[in-house]
Structures are given as structure tokens and as C-alpha cells.
Design a protein around this motif. Structure first.
Motif, PDB file in Angstrom:
ATOM      1  N   GLN A  72      -9.570 -13.190  80.530  1.00  0.00           N
ATOM      2  CA  GLN A  72      -9.396 -12.363  79.342  1.00  0.00           C
ATOM      3  C   GLN A  72      -8.904 -10.960  79.707  1.00  0.00           C
ATOM      4  O   GLN A  72      -9.553  -9.947  79.421  1.00  0.00           O
ATOM      5  CB  GLN A  72     -10.710 -12.282  78.557  1.00  0.00           C
ATOM      6  N   PRO A  73      -7.740 -10.889  80.353  1.00  0.00           N
ATOM      7  CA  PRO A  73      -7.229  -9.600  80.823  1.00  0.00           C
ATOM      8  C   PRO A  73      -6.828  -8.684  79.670  1.00  0.00           C
ATOM      9  O   PRO A  73      -6.529  -9.139  78.558  1.00  0.00           O
ATOM     10  CB  PRO A  73      -6.002 -10.005  81.651  1.00  0.00           C
ATOM     11  N   VAL A  74      -6.803  -7.405  79.950  1.00  0.00           N
ATOM     12  CA  VAL A  74      -6.398  -6.419  78.945  1.00  0.00           C
ATOM     13  C   VAL A  74      -5.411  -5.450  79.597  1.00  0.00           C
ATOM     14  O   VAL A  74      -5.227  -5.421  80.809  1.00  0.00           O
ATOM     15  CB  VAL A  74      -7.613  -5.628  78.396  1.00  0.00           C
ATOM     16  N   ALA A  75      -4.761  -4.656  78.751  1.00  0.00           N
ATOM     17  CA  ALA A  75      -3.877  -3.569  79.184  1.00  0.00           C
ATOM     18  C   ALA A  75      -2.827  -4.061  80.186  1.00  0.00           C
ATOM     19  O   ALA A  75      -2.133  -5.035  79.941  1.00  0.00           O
ATOM     20  CB  ALA A  75      -4.698  -2.421  79.746  1.00  0.00           C
ATOM     21  N   GLY A  76      -2.738  -3.373  81.334  1.00  0.00           N
ATOM     22  CA  GLY A  76      -1.689  -3.664  82.300  1.00  0.00           C
ATOM     23  C   GLY A  76      -1.753  -5.066  82.856  1.00  0.00           C
ATOM     24  O   GLY A  76      -0.712  -5.701  83.079  1.00  0.00           O
ATOM     25  N   ASP A  77      -2.941  -5.584  83.084  1.00  0.00           N
ATOM     26  CA  ASP A  77      -3.061  -6.947  83.616  1.00  0.00           C
ATOM     27  C   ASP A  77      -2.536  -7.972  82.612  1.00  0.00           C
ATOM     28  O   ASP A  77      -1.873  -8.941  82.993  1.00  0.00           O
ATOM     29  CB  ASP A  77      -4.522  -7.256  83.947  1.00  0.00           C
TER      30      ASP A  77
END
Length: 226
Positions: A72-77
Motif C-alpha cells: 500500500q505505497p504512497v507518495a513517491g513510492d
């Protein structure tokens, strides 16, 4: 999952995308060599190698889905994973275009339109894809914009090449005694050359797509996407 392991998976994704690009560029280079040398064996190597490209694409698709679902990555990832998946789609299509070029080689019977330098146009598209992937690897936004600008020049060269083919067709004197098969062969040559130019232009478009996704990945800027 420990953060270090997660970061290793992100690094592995980027490396796997870069590996896929190397395979695809190799197929494109071989297809152009086969066309130049009328080498049917190499053409078949490209055609049969398309399965490998498709398998790499599916493996990377699964890799991206696993990262999205499990981490559940967020932002840059999140942008890295999403952009990488989009880039693999473009690479898979470049592989398809390389296969097209190889198939045109198998259909070619004779030399036509020597004034159209397909090899030079092809070399430009290879360079654009390689540079786009380098920009992806290095997160080089400036290089991405440069690739987009170079595509305008490629489009113009492809337009001129297509116009040359059509002009030659118009100026070709078809003898009244020419057989129907001769006329059909001429039209096939024209069609094949126009398709070759079109497919190389599309390779350039995919290089720009890679650059656009890289800009979005790095700066969350969709200017080149639309």
C-alpha cells in the motif's frame, strides 16, 4: 515487511524494468539489422523472441500488483510503481513494433526507395528509447524534456520519408504491359515502406511516453503526459 526489504523490492522493480528495456532495444536493433541485410534468420529470431518480451511484461505486471496490494505505497513510492508499470506497457509495444519490422523483412522482395534512410531513422528511435530509460534510471527530468523535443524532429523526418515514398509512387511510370502481379508488388512495397516509417515513428512516441512517466514519477508533473 521490514523497510529494508521493501526498499529492496522497489530497487528490484526498477532494475527489472531496465532489463526489459535492454531486451526490447536488442530486438529493435536486430529487426533493423535484418531489414538492412535482408536476413530472414535474424528476422525470425526477433519474431520468435517476442514471447520473451511478453513474459517479462507479465512478470513485471505481477511484481507491480504485489507491491501495490501488499505494501500500500504512497507518495513517491506509489508514483514509482505506477510509472514503472506504464513504462513496461510502452516497452512491450516497442517489442511488438520490432516484430512488425521483422515481418516486413520476410515480405520484402526487392530494394525500393533508397532515398529513404530507414536505418538512420531507426537508429534515432533506438537512441531515444535508450536515453528515456537512462532518464528513468537516473530520475533525470531535464533529459526527459529533451527527448520530447527530439520527437518533433523525428516526426518531421518520418513525414518527409512518407512524402518521398508517395511522390515516388506518383512519378513511377507503370508500363501498360505490366502484369497485375507487378503492379500488386509495387503497391505492396509502398505499403510496407509506409508501415515501416509509421512504426518507427511510434517507437519514438513510446520513448516520449517513458519520459513523460518519469517526469511524473519524479516531480508529480503530468505536463508531458497530456
Amino acid at each position: 515487511m521490514p523497510r529494508e526489504s521493501y526498499q529492496e523490492k522497489l530497487d528490484a522493480l526498477r532494475n527489472d524494468v531496465l532489463y526489459m528495456s535492454e531486451v526490447v532495444v536488442d530486438r529493435l536493433r536486430l529487426a533493423l539489422e535484418a531489414m538492412e541485410q535482408k536476413d530472414e534468420e535474424t528476422a525470425w529470431e526477433v519474431i520468435e523472441g517476442d514471447d520473451e518480451v511478453n513474459e517479462l511484461y507479465l512478470d513485471l505486471e505481477e511484481e507491480c500488483i504485489d507491491l501495490l496490494a501488499l505494501q500500500q505505497p504512497v507518495a513517491g513510492d506509489l508514483r514509482l510503481i505506477a510509472s514503472s508499470f506504464k513504462i513496461t506497457t510502452d516497452l512491450e509495444r516497442v517489442g511488438d513494433l520490432a516484430t512488425n519490422l521483422a515481418e516486413y523483412t520476410l515480405d520484402a522482395d526487392r530494394d525500393m526507395f533508397p532515398e529513404v534512410d530507414i536505418q538512420a531513422i531507426g537508429a534515432t528511435t533506438i537512441e531515444m528509447v535508450e536515453d528515456a530509460m537512462d532518464a528513468y534510471a537516473e530520475a533525470d527530468v531535464e533529459a526527459c524534456y529533451d527527448i520530447a523535443e527530439r520527437d518533433d524532429d523525428l516526426d518531421e523526418r518520418c513525414r518527409q520519408a512518407s512524402e518521398t515514398v508517395m511522390r515516388d509512387l506518383i512519378e513511377t511510370e507503370i508500363d501498360t504491359e505490366s502484369s497485375e502481379s507487378d503492379v500488386e508488388a509495387l503497391m505492396n512495397d509502398v505499403s510496407r515502406m509506409l508501415l515501416t516509417v509509421r512504426d518507427l515513428e511510434r517507437v519514438g512516441d513510446h520513448a516520449v511516453n517513458v519520459a513523460a512517466r518519469t517526469v511524473y514519477m519524479v516531480e508529480k508533473d503530468d505536463e508531458l503526459i497530456y
